[in-house]
Design a protein around this motif. Structure first.
Motif, PDB file in Angstrom:
ATOM      1  N   LEU A   1       0.815  -1.202   0.000  1.00 50.63           N
ATOM      2  CA  LEU A   1       0.000   0.000   0.000  1.00 50.63           C
ATOM      3  C   LEU A   1       0.854   1.260   0.000  1.00 50.63           C
ATOM      4  N   GLU A   2       1.991   1.183   0.645  1.00 45.23           N
ATOM      5  CA  GLU A   2       2.875   2.349   0.693  1.00 45.23           C
ATOM      6  C   GLU A   2       3.286   2.789  -0.717  1.00 45.23           C
ATOM      7  N   ASP A   3       3.675   1.835  -1.552  1.00 43.62           N
ATOM      8  CA  ASP A   3       4.072   2.170  -2.923  1.00 43.62           C
ATOM      9  C   ASP A   3       2.896   2.727  -3.720  1.00 43.62           C
ATOM     10  N   ASN A   9      -3.910  10.311  -5.427  1.00 43.92           N
ATOM     11  CA  ASN A   9      -4.280  11.351  -4.479  1.00 43.92           C
ATOM     12  C   ASN A   9      -4.902  10.699  -3.243  1.00 43.92           C
ATOM     13  N   HIS A  10      -4.926  11.435  -2.180  1.00 44.80           N
ATOM     14  CA  HIS A  10      -5.354  10.917  -0.873  1.00 44.80           C
ATOM     15  C   HIS A  10      -6.766  10.325  -0.929  1.00 44.80           C
ATOM     16  N   HIS A  11      -7.687  11.023  -1.563  1.00 49.73           N
ATOM     17  CA  HIS A  11      -9.074  10.565  -1.609  1.00 49.73           C
ATOM     18  C   HIS A  11      -9.201   9.221  -2.328  1.00 49.73           C
ATOM     19  N   TRP A  16     -10.351   3.476  -2.234  1.00 44.69           N
ATOM     20  CA  TRP A  16     -10.219   2.194  -2.934  1.00 44.69           C
ATOM     21  C   TRP A  16      -9.166   1.258  -2.370  1.00 44.69           C
ATOM     22  N   PHE A  17      -8.126   1.780  -1.783  1.00 48.00           N
ATOM     23  CA  PHE A  17      -7.044   0.907  -1.325  1.00 48.00           C
ATOM     24  C   PHE A  17      -7.017   0.693   0.181  1.00 48.00           C
ATOM     25  N   ARG A  18      -7.435   1.659   0.950  1.00 51.11           N
ATOM     26  CA  ARG A  18      -7.411   1.508   2.407  1.00 51.11           C
ATOM     27  C   ARG A  18      -8.251   0.306   2.873  1.00 51.11           C
ATOM     28  N   PRO A  19      -9.407  -0.003   2.253  1.00 50.52           N
ATOM     29  CA  PRO A  19     -10.205  -1.146   2.719  1.00 50.52           C
ATOM     30  C   PRO A  19      -9.574  -2.518   2.436  1.00 50.52           C
ATOM     31  N   ILE A  20      -8.544  -2.579   1.613  1.00 55.48           N
ATOM     32  CA  ILE A  20      -7.922  -3.856   1.276  1.00 55.48           C
ATOM     33  C   ILE A  20      -7.108  -4.360   2.465  1.00 55.48           C
TER      34      ILE A  20
END
Length: 69
Positions: A1-3, A9-11, A16-20
């Motif tokens: 996720l870091e890469d 952009n933050h939003h 889309w990626f934070r819930p993974i």
């Protein structure tokens, strides 16, 4: 996720990626097991598969595939 976060952009990242969630890595089968809702998986695969591939390669995981749970 870091890469991935470095290229979005933050939003977009938060939506889309934070819930993974990372479940496990399987070196024998060269796969990463992740979990997310089917809607998120469909969106990610449609719009961000190239970015994920690039990020895996940057982490030395080129040739690994994503298995969604």
């Amino acid at each position: 996720l870091e890469d991935v976060s470095k290229h979005l952009n933050h939003h977009v990242f938060e939506s889309w990626f934070r819930p993974i969630r990372f479940e496990r890595i399987d070196p024998a089968n060269r796969s990463l097991h992740l979990s997310a809702s089917q809607f998120t998986v469909s969106w990610i695969e449609q719009y961000y598969s190239g970015l994920i591939k690039q990020s895996l390669e940057a982490r030395g995981l080129g040739g690994y595939r994503i298995e969604w749970e």
